[in-house]
Design an enzyme around this catalytic site. Structure first.
Site, PDB file in Angstrom:
ATOM      1  N   HIS A 126     -53.445  56.767 -16.989  1.00 53.78           N
ATOM      2  CA  HIS A 126     -54.232  55.552 -17.279  1.00 53.78           C
ATOM      3  C   HIS A 126     -53.385  54.296 -17.133  1.00 53.78           C
ATOM      4  O   HIS A 126     -53.688  53.256 -17.730  1.00 53.78           O
ATOM      5  CB  HIS A 126     -54.816  55.557 -18.715  1.00 53.78           C
ATOM      6  N   ASP A 164     -69.820  63.648 -26.220  1.00 49.26           N
ATOM      7  CA  ASP A 164     -70.217  62.238 -26.158  1.00 49.26           C
ATOM      8  C   ASP A 164     -70.297  61.663 -27.573  1.00 49.26           C
ATOM      9  O   ASP A 164     -70.979  62.214 -28.445  1.00 49.26           O
ATOM     10  CB  ASP A 164     -71.567  62.111 -25.447  1.00 49.26           C
ATOM     11  N   PHE A 165     -69.598  60.535 -27.776  1.00 46.55           N
ATOM     12  CA  PHE A 165     -69.507  59.978 -29.119  1.00 46.55           C
ATOM     13  C   PHE A 165     -70.843  59.474 -29.659  1.00 46.55           C
ATOM     14  O   PHE A 165     -71.027  59.387 -30.873  1.00 46.55           O
ATOM     15  CB  PHE A 165     -68.431  58.885 -29.174  1.00 46.55           C
ATOM     16  N   ARG A 166     -71.785  59.144 -28.751  1.00 56.38           N
ATOM     17  CA  ARG A 166     -73.113  58.733 -29.246  1.00 56.38           C
ATOM     18  C   ARG A 166     -73.790  59.904 -29.935  1.00 56.38           C
ATOM     19  O   ARG A 166     -74.360  59.765 -31.027  1.00 56.38           O
ATOM     20  CB  ARG A 166     -73.972  58.226 -28.084  1.00 56.38           C
ATOM     21  N   ARG A 206     -60.581  67.837 -24.323  1.00 55.13           N
ATOM     22  CA  ARG A 206     -59.168  68.270 -24.303  1.00 55.13           C
ATOM     23  C   ARG A 206     -58.579  68.242 -25.705  1.00 55.13           C
ATOM     24  O   ARG A 206     -58.866  67.325 -26.479  1.00 55.13           O
ATOM     25  CB  ARG A 206     -58.350  67.339 -23.405  1.00 55.13           C
ATOM     26  N   ASN A 220     -63.543  59.445 -22.203  1.00 57.61           N
ATOM     27  CA  ASN A 220     -63.603  60.896 -22.217  1.00 57.61           C
ATOM     28  C   ASN A 220     -62.183  61.467 -22.199  1.00 57.61           C
ATOM     29  O   ASN A 220     -61.839  62.363 -22.951  1.00 57.61           O
ATOM     30  CB  ASN A 220     -64.351  61.326 -20.969  1.00 57.61           C
ATOM     31  N   LEU A 270     -59.726  54.571 -24.944  1.00 63.83           N
ATOM     32  CA  LEU A 270     -60.480  55.677 -25.535  1.00 63.83           C
ATOM     33  C   LEU A 270     -61.736  55.945 -24.713  1.00 63.83           C
ATOM     34  O   LEU A 270     -62.761  55.283 -24.881  1.00 63.83           O
ATOM     35  CB  LEU A 270     -60.859  55.344 -26.985  1.00 63.83           C
ATOM     36  N   GLU A 310     -60.365  49.126 -13.867  1.00 68.02           N
ATOM     37  CA  GLU A 310     -59.332  49.744 -13.033  1.00 68.02           C
ATOM     38  C   GLU A 310     -59.528  49.406 -11.560  1.00 68.02           C
ATOM     39  O   GLU A 310     -58.565  49.219 -10.829  1.00 68.02           O
ATOM     40  CB  GLU A 310     -59.329  51.262 -13.265  1.00 68.02           C
ATOM     41  N   LYS A 357     -65.688  57.887  -5.697  1.00 73.29           N
ATOM     42  CA  LYS A 357     -66.272  56.632  -6.187  1.00 73.29           C
ATOM     43  C   LYS A 357     -65.709  55.496  -5.356  1.00 73.29           C
ATOM     44  O   LYS A 357     -64.531  55.533  -4.987  1.00 73.29           O
ATOM     45  CB  LYS A 357     -65.888  56.413  -7.654  1.00 73.29           C
ATOM     46  N   ARG A 386     -56.816  55.064  -5.520  1.00 69.05           N
ATOM     47  CA  ARG A 386     -56.269  55.518  -6.792  1.00 69.05           C
ATOM     48  C   ARG A 386     -55.592  56.868  -6.540  1.00 69.05           C
ATOM     49  O   ARG A 386     -56.211  57.792  -6.000  1.00 69.05           O
ATOM     50  CB  ARG A 386     -57.388  55.686  -7.805  1.00 69.05           C
ATOM     51  N   ASN A 430     -61.686  56.027  -5.237  1.00 72.06           N
ATOM     52  CA  ASN A 430     -61.199  56.956  -6.254  1.00 72.06           C
ATOM     53  C   ASN A 430     -61.754  58.331  -5.878  1.00 72.06           C
ATOM     54  O   ASN A 430     -62.919  58.618  -6.111  1.00 72.06           O
ATOM     55  CB  ASN A 430     -61.696  56.503  -7.630  1.00 72.06           C
TER      56      ASN A 430
HETATM   57  P1  ADP Z   1     -63.985  58.542 -18.542  1.00 73.34           P
HETATM   58  O1  ADP Z   1     -63.769  57.419 -17.559  1.00 73.34           O
HETATM   59  O2  ADP Z   1     -62.731  59.131 -19.099  1.00 73.34           O
HETATM   60  O3  ADP Z   1     -64.977  59.573 -18.103  1.00 73.34           O
HETATM   61  P2  ADP Z   1     -65.335  56.486 -20.126  1.00 73.34           P
HETATM   62  O4  ADP Z   1     -64.298  55.461 -20.341  1.00 73.34           O
HETATM   63  O5  ADP Z   1     -66.430  56.203 -19.159  1.00 73.34           O
HETATM   64  O6  ADP Z   1     -64.665  57.892 -19.819  1.00 73.34           O
HETATM   65  O7  ADP Z   1     -65.976  56.821 -21.543  1.00 73.34           O
HETATM   66  C1  ADP Z   1     -67.038  57.718 -21.655  1.00 73.34           C
HETATM   67  C2  ADP Z   1     -67.327  57.965 -23.116  1.00 73.34           C
HETATM   68  O8  ADP Z   1     -67.634  56.726 -23.781  1.00 73.34           O
HETATM   69  C3  ADP Z   1     -68.578  58.798 -23.335  1.00 73.34           C
HETATM   70  O9  ADP Z   1     -68.257  60.171 -23.313  1.00 73.34           O
HETATM   71  C4  ADP Z   1     -69.019  58.381 -24.700  1.00 73.34           C
HETATM   72  O10 ADP Z   1     -68.429  59.251 -25.641  1.00 73.34           O
HETATM   73  C5  ADP Z   1     -68.431  57.013 -24.911  1.00 73.34           C
HETATM   74  N1  ADP Z   1     -69.457  55.981 -25.094  1.00 73.34           N
HETATM   75  C6  ADP Z   1     -70.118  55.298 -24.143  1.00 73.34           C
HETATM   76  N2  ADP Z   1     -71.010  54.441 -24.708  1.00 73.34           N
HETATM   77  C7  ADP Z   1     -70.901  54.592 -26.046  1.00 73.34           C
HETATM   78  C8  ADP Z   1     -71.550  54.008 -27.205  1.00 73.34           C
HETATM   79  N3  ADP Z   1     -72.494  53.081 -27.072  1.00 73.34           N
HETATM   80  N4  ADP Z   1     -71.147  54.440 -28.401  1.00 73.34           N
HETATM   81  C9  ADP Z   1     -70.203  55.375 -28.562  1.00 73.34           C
HETATM   82  N5  ADP Z   1     -69.570  55.952 -27.531  1.00 73.34           N
HETATM   83  C10 ADP Z   1     -69.905  55.579 -26.284  1.00 73.34           C
END
Ligand code: ADP
Length: 396
Positions: A179, A283-285, A240, A210, A208, A384, A14, A90, A7
């Site tokens: 995706h 970041d959702f955390r 975004r 980033n 769901l 993926e 990656k 990819r 990728n």
């Molecule tokens: P991408 O591949 O589009 O970069 P990912 O599928 O790896 O994204 O998702 C990354 C996102 O997942 C992080 O930005 C974070 O918001 C969310 N995430 C990861 N772990 C957790 C968790 N334990 N709780 C809530 N959100 C999480």
């Protein structure tokens, strides 16, 4: 057969080496800062992750280091290059030319280049990765797996914009969706778990991460998806904006003195839950921690995110005249029970009933609806790389 999955981005790459018979990951890693200075992170199966700085003026050096690591006498997982049977790449945009994965030939590379306009940040980098691999592994078959291919089954009514037809005619301005590898992988797995034939199930996949998108998969085919010409359309994402009133662009441009590049940067990098949370985090955390400790903007960002997801799910129930299973995947979809709960609370009208204990689990394949729920809801971790390896083996 061992398949090297690549990728490739503009300054990063990656990789995973996957044994396609056992579907085990033999080694994985990441090259970063290609063209700047360079570093390789490498982890063989069951071994330690090792990061080392290496000069990587171009992607060719990066891939040479990957090959060296994979065949290293101590930390390698294969004896020689001959044990790598194929490479799966990819590729982000296949335009209307590719409705499935293909073995890479000179014509295919030209067709990928012809799509550069549609994905100027991604396709050129994907091609650089392909060329570098071909240079170092000239006798190994290579396959391109496109993010857009799965969505080529969308009907016109789903992919046409309400714009002058000539833009479609001249420039192929239409919705493509992304995706696709993940939506295809997860919807297939959902049908397996339901123990129903793939071509007899209506699935809504919520990828769901980033970057985030939703897909309506009817009888094994993508019939609609939330991303469009580019991955900017649809859901509110990490940074975004997703769908907005297009006239906002003129309004903000005048107020803030932004040109097109400035506006695009704002929409791609400064918006989404990051912008909504007043730059707290994408970041959702962090957002969940923020909301729990009373940060109002973090609360708003999370509510807007979940509401948009729920509205898309509702619209795809309409598009398919029903739904059998809703699947959550990717970083947020797999890990955040809070986000899943906030989405599902809008969907009670579908007869969904949530198993709250199951919904607390993270990162595992699990049904989170109760046995009597009219629509099944599942968490299905996406993979993926494995999907790319499977496609690659099928073609070579
Ligand atoms: P991408 O591949 O589009 O970069 P990912 O599928 O790896 O994204 O998702 C990354 C996102 O997942 C992080 O930005 C974070 O918001 C969310 N995430 C990861 N772990 C957790 C968790 N334990 N709780 C809530 N959100 C999480």
């Amino acid at each position: 057969m061992n398949v090297l999955v690549i990728n490739c981005g503009s300054s990063s790459l990656k990789f995973q080496l996957i044994n396609s018979d056992s579907e085990q990951v033999l080694a994985k890693g990441l090259c970063e800062r290609i063209g700047i200075d360079g570093s390789l992170t490498y982890q063989p199966e069951g071994g330690e992750k090792v990061k080392s700085d290496k000069a990587m003026p171009t992607h060719t050096e990066a891939i040479q280091f990957v090959i060296d690591a994979l065949t290293d006498a101590e930390t390698g997982v294969v004896k020689s290059l001959s044990e790598i049977g194929a490479v799966g790449h990819r590729v982000v945009h296949g335009g209307e030319k590719f409705a499935s994965s293909v073995v890479i030939t000179d014509e295919v590379k030209q067709a990928i280049e012809d799509c550069n306009d549609l994905a100027p940040l991604h396709n050129p980098a994907n091609l650089i990765g392909i060329n570098a691999c071909q240079k170092l592994m000239p006798n190994t078959p290579m396959v391109a797996v496109f993010d857009t291919a799965f969505h080529q089954t969308m009907p016109e009514k789903a992919y046409m914009y309400g714009l002058p037809y000539e833009y479609y005619d001249k420039y192929k301005v239409r919705r493509y969706g992304f995706h696709g590898t993940s939506h295809s992988f997860v919807s297939k797995r959902a049908a397996e778990l339901l123990e129903k034939p793939y071509d007899q199930v209506k699935t809504i996949v919520c990828h769901l991460g980033n970057g985030a998108s939703i897909c309506a998969v009817e009888n094994g085919k993508s019939v609609d998806t939330s991303m469009g010409l580019t991955p900017l359309e649809g859901l509110v994402m990490g940074t975004r904006s997703g769908d907005i009133d297009p006239a906002i662009l003129e309004f903000i441009s005048k107020k803030e003195g932004l040109d097109i590049a400035g506006l695009m940067n704002m929409l791609n990098k400064k918006s989404g839950v990051f912008g909504l949370s007043n730059n707290l985090s994408s970041d959702f955390r962090d957002l969940e921690d923020g909301a729990n400790s009373g940060n109002n903007e973090a609360r708003i960002a999370l509510e807007v995110f979940a509401y948009r997801v729920a509205k898309y799910v509702g619209s795809y129930v309409a598009a398919m005249n029903g739904v059998d299973v809703i699947a959550f995947t990717a970083g947020i979809g797999e890990n955040s029970g809070t986000v899943r709960s906030s989405v599902l609370k809008y969907l009670g009208y579908l007869g969904i009933s949530v198993d709250e204990d199951a919904n607390k689990k993270r990162g595992e394949e699990i049904a989170i609806s109760t046995a009597d729920s009219k629509v099944k809801v599942m968490v299905i971790p996406t993979n993926e790389e494995l999907a790319i390896a499977r496609e690659t083996v099928a073609l070579v």
